[in-house]
Design a protein around this motif. Structure first.
Motif, short mmCIF file in Angstrom:
data_model
loop_
_atom_site.label_atom_id
_atom_site.label_comp_id
_atom_site.label_asym_id
_atom_site.label_seq_id
_atom_site.Cartn_x
_atom_site.Cartn_y
_atom_site.Cartn_z
N LYS A 27 0.82 -1.22 0.00
CA LYS A 27 0.00 0.00 0.00
C LYS A 27 0.86 1.27 0.00
CE LYS A 27 -3.62 -2.17 2.84
NZ LYS A 27 -4.80 -2.48 2.09
N VAL A 44 -7.11 7.15 8.69
CA VAL A 44 -7.36 5.71 8.59
C VAL A 44 -6.01 5.03 8.81
CG1 VAL A 44 -8.13 3.86 7.05
CG2 VAL A 44 -9.26 6.08 7.00
N LYS A 61 -3.68 1.73 8.44
CA LYS A 61 -3.63 0.49 7.64
C LYS A 61 -2.30 -0.23 7.84
CE LYS A 61 -6.50 2.25 3.91
NZ LYS A 61 -6.71 2.37 2.46
N GLY A 101 -8.65 -7.08 3.95
CA GLY A 101 -9.61 -6.00 4.20
C GLY A 101 -10.01 -5.89 5.67
N VAL A 130 -7.87 -2.75 8.64
CA VAL A 130 -7.97 -1.30 8.51
C VAL A 130 -8.84 -0.73 9.63
CG1 VAL A 130 -8.83 0.53 6.98
CG2 VAL A 130 -7.67 -1.46 6.01
N VAL A 171 -10.73 2.86 10.95
CA VAL A 171 -11.17 4.17 10.45
C VAL A 171 -11.64 5.05 11.60
CG1 VAL A 171 -12.82 5.28 8.87
CG2 VAL A 171 -11.94 2.99 8.33
N GLU A 225 -3.41 7.28 6.61
CA GLU A 225 -3.96 8.05 5.50
C GLU A 225 -5.01 9.04 5.99
OE1 GLU A 225 -4.07 4.44 2.20
OE2 GLU A 225 -5.94 5.42 2.80
N GLU A 226 -5.15 10.12 5.26
CA GLU A 226 -6.25 11.05 5.49
C GLU A 226 -7.57 10.29 5.27
OE1 GLU A 226 -5.99 13.88 2.30
OE2 GLU A 226 -8.03 14.60 2.63
N LYS A 227 -8.57 10.53 6.10
CA LYS A 227 -9.86 9.87 5.92
C LYS A 227 -10.69 10.61 4.87
CE LYS A 227 -14.19 8.67 8.11
NZ LYS A 227 -15.04 8.60 9.28
N ALA A 228 -11.10 9.89 3.83
CA ALA A 228 -11.95 10.48 2.79
C ALA A 228 -13.40 10.29 3.21
CB ALA A 228 -11.70 9.80 1.46
N GLU A 287 -18.64 5.14 -1.08
CA GLU A 287 -17.65 4.28 -1.75
C GLU A 287 -18.21 3.63 -3.00
OE1 GLU A 287 -14.62 1.66 0.42
OE2 GLU A 287 -16.06 2.23 1.94
N LYS A 322 -19.04 -3.56 2.96
CA LYS A 322 -17.98 -4.25 3.74
C LYS A 322 -18.42 -4.57 5.16
CE LYS A 322 -13.67 -3.53 1.51
NZ LYS A 322 -13.91 -4.58 0.52
N ASN A 355 -15.65 -4.75 9.75
CA ASN A 355 -15.41 -4.92 8.32
C ASN A 355 -15.27 -6.40 7.99
OD1 ASN A 355 -15.48 -2.43 7.08
ND2 ASN A 355 -13.35 -1.96 7.59
N MET A 411 -13.61 6.59 -3.04
CA MET A 411 -14.59 7.29 -2.22
C MET A 411 -15.01 8.51 -3.02
SD MET A 411 -15.98 7.07 0.85
CE MET A 411 -14.89 6.42 2.10
N ILE A 456 -9.09 4.83 -2.59
CA ILE A 456 -9.01 4.15 -1.30
C ILE A 456 -8.04 2.98 -1.42
CG2 ILE A 456 -10.31 2.80 0.42
CD1 ILE A 456 -11.00 5.78 0.43
N GLU A 457 -8.18 2.24 -2.49
CA GLU A 457 -7.37 1.04 -2.64
C GLU A 457 -7.38 0.59 -4.10
OE1 GLU A 457 -6.99 -3.08 -0.13
OE2 GLU A 457 -8.96 -2.57 -0.91
P1 AMP Z 1 -9.21 -1.28 2.44
O1 AMP Z 1 -8.78 -2.59 2.99
O2 AMP Z 1 -8.10 -0.34 2.10
O3 AMP Z 1 -10.20 -1.47 1.30
O4 AMP Z 1 -10.09 -0.59 3.57
C1 AMP Z 1 -11.24 -1.17 4.13
C2 AMP Z 1 -12.30 -0.11 4.28
O5 AMP Z 1 -11.82 0.97 5.10
C3 AMP Z 1 -12.69 0.56 2.97
O6 AMP Z 1 -13.70 -0.15 2.31
C4 AMP Z 1 -13.17 1.91 3.43
O7 AMP Z 1 -14.51 1.84 3.87
C5 AMP Z 1 -12.31 2.20 4.61
N1 AMP Z 1 -11.18 3.07 4.21
C6 AMP Z 1 -9.95 2.66 3.84
N2 AMP Z 1 -9.17 3.74 3.55
C7 AMP Z 1 -9.91 4.84 3.74
C8 AMP Z 1 -9.66 6.25 3.62
N3 AMP Z 1 -8.48 6.73 3.30
N4 AMP Z 1 -10.70 7.08 3.89
C9 AMP Z 1 -11.91 6.60 4.28
N5 AMP Z 1 -12.19 5.30 4.43
C10 AMP Z 1 -11.22 4.41 4.16
#
Ligand code: AMP
Length: 443
Positions: A105, A144, A146, A153, A156, A158, A190-193, A197, A219, A229, A281, A290-291
């Motif tokens: 990541k 967030v 990670k 998944g 993470v 948040v 990371e900054e939270k967006a 989604e 999720k 999640n 997002m 986000i990913e």
């Molecule tokens: P990921 O494993 O990176 O897909 O993260 C799992 C979940 O966390 C995502 O489906 C988002 O809902 C949330 N998430 C991850 N990164 C962010 C971010 N930077 N801002 C807001 N929500 C996030």
């Protein structure tokens, strides 16, 4: 052509069905659990760990496999694509280097920065918890957290969903570093967006992408997006290829982001071949990344592949040969709603070994599709494992009709020990998404 599909989940079941529709294919499978749906349509299968590279290569050679498709991320990270290609076998999946877009990541975020790609978020990675704490404070805790490596998944955390102050955030950072969650003593902040989604999947041939209809996954375990999640409880797509809370310009921006990423990877000397998945997002300031996943999403593959009228094997060959620019996707204009059937306790402590009765005829008669995931087969029934069990996909002219059809099909599944998020695809939940997005956009 002899086609080998790696993986035994519902995502791989739908991939196998798509390949099986091709008149030119004979299907082979390697999976770590026996998927009853794949078992039924494959000429031959082997139960094997998908990351056992020598065994997979051996199977491919012995069975004169012409092309390999890889469903899950773990074999990509283990370098299965490279090992098969070294033996002269065609693979429609990214190399280990290109798959870093998902498996590392931090590298992904740095690549976005280097190539000035749209949709970026502020980020920093840390091996020192105190420095991480300072960064969290500088972003007013709206972050967030990670783990750097793969956590399916589930690693993470948040802000506001899983922690509500710097102290709690710091505590989790320490946990990740001390326990090496995700395989490394390193954490990404990371900054939270804030927004809604969505997922955009596309086919990629190293240069060109062909984007597919958008999908929204769910999720969280519980109705109303509550609880922990999960790998994904279900998903929907709309007949117009967009989503009810989003405009065509948002779709185009997300597609442009994926195209920019493909070009960046090419520039880095690791051309990306295979399906690619962008999780975005939609914020007040457009789609944010986000990913990125180096494969189809699960459940999202089940929303898009059944709509494809093109010959899928032909598309896979085109991805490998770099000729996607000569292709045009032919996609049915229908909506889909996918709901996963999971074991009771899933996401916390699954009850495995419990019986599920599946009336395949009833499901098919409803017009829906059935995809098996992680189950064990015993005589005339199947039993749960600790992972998601099976999925039902309703396909119809509108999301509302697809949802109702999916619910009808679910009547063909019986067990006292399963759990389903029945709210996925319902008007109530979709209207909440629309209202939420309007409030984010200040409308
Ligand atoms: P990921 O494993 O990176 O897909 O993260 C799992 C979940 O966390 C995502 O489906 C988002 O809902 C949330 N998430 C991850 N990164 C962010 C971010 N930077 N801002 C807001 N929500 C996030």
């Amino acid at each position: 052509m002899n086609v080998l599909v790696i993986g035994g989940g519902a995502r791989e079941h739908v991939i196998c069905e798509a390949i099986n529709k091709s008149s030119n294919s004979t299907l082979f499978s390697i999976m770590s659990n026996k998927n009853p749906g794949i078992e039924k349509i494959a000429k031959k299968h082997q139960i094997e760990k998908e990351t056992n590279i020598p065994s997979v290569v051996d199977f491919a050679k012995k069975n004169a496999i012409d092309i390999v498709l890889i469903g899950p991320e773990a074999p990509l990270e283990a370098g299965l694509t490279d090992a098969l290609e070294n033996q002269g076998i065609k693979v429609c999946a990214p190399s280990k280097k290109a798959a870093r877009i998902e498996t590392d990541k931090e590298w992904m975020r740095k690549l976005l920065k280097k190539y000035n790609i749209l949709g970026q978020l502020k980020f920093q990675s840390f091996t020192d918890d105190k420095k991480a704490k300072n960064f969290i404070e500088s972003l007013n805790c709206e972050v967030v957290i990670k783990p750097i490596g793969l956590t399916g998944g589930k690693g993470v955390r948040v802000y506001k969903d899983h922690f509500s102050n710097v102290k709690q955030a710091h505590q989790y950072v320490k946990e990740v570093l001390e326990q090496k969650i995700g395989g490394h003593a390193k954490v990404l902040i990371e900054e939270k967006a804030i927004g809604e989604e969505f997922t955009l999947q596309a086919f990629a041939d190293g240069n060109t992408i062909l984007p597919l209809p958008l999908v929204q996954d769910h999720k969280r375990l519980q109705p109303g997006d509550k609880g922990p999640n999960t790998g994904g409880m279900g998903s929907y797509s709309s007949a117009d290829g967009l989503l009810p809370f989003l405009q065509k310009s948002d779709y185009e921006e997300a597609a442009l982001i994926l195209q920019q990423i493909i070009e960046a990877l090419n520039n880095e000397g690791c051309a990306y071949v295979g399906p690619i998945y962008g999780q975005f997002m939609l914020t007040n300031d457009g789609p944010k990344i986000i990913e990125i996943n180096a494969r189809f999403g699960d459940p999202e593959a089940m929303n898009v592949l059944p709509l494809l009228r093109n010959d899928y094997l032909d598309l896979c060959l085109s991805m490998i040969e770099g000729t996607l620019n000569k292709k045009k996707l032919d996609i049915k204009k229908q909506a889909t709603v996918c709901k996963y059937i999971v074991p009771e306790g899933y996401g916390v402590k699954s009850l495995s070994g419990k019986i599920i009765y599946v009336d395949e005829t009833k499901i098919t008669e409803s017009g829906s599709l059935l995809f098996y995931a992680s189950v064990n087969k015993e005589n005339d029934h199947i039993t749960t494992t600790s992972s998601r069990s099976l999925a039902v996909v309703g396909i119809s002219d509108s999301i509302d009709q697809a949802e109702k059809q999916c619910e009808k099909a679910l009547e063909g599944i019986n067990s006292d020990h399963i759990f389903i998020r029945h709210d996925i695809g319902t008007n109530t939940l979709i209207n909440q998404r629309i209202t939420h997005m309007k409030s984010i956009r200040g409308l």
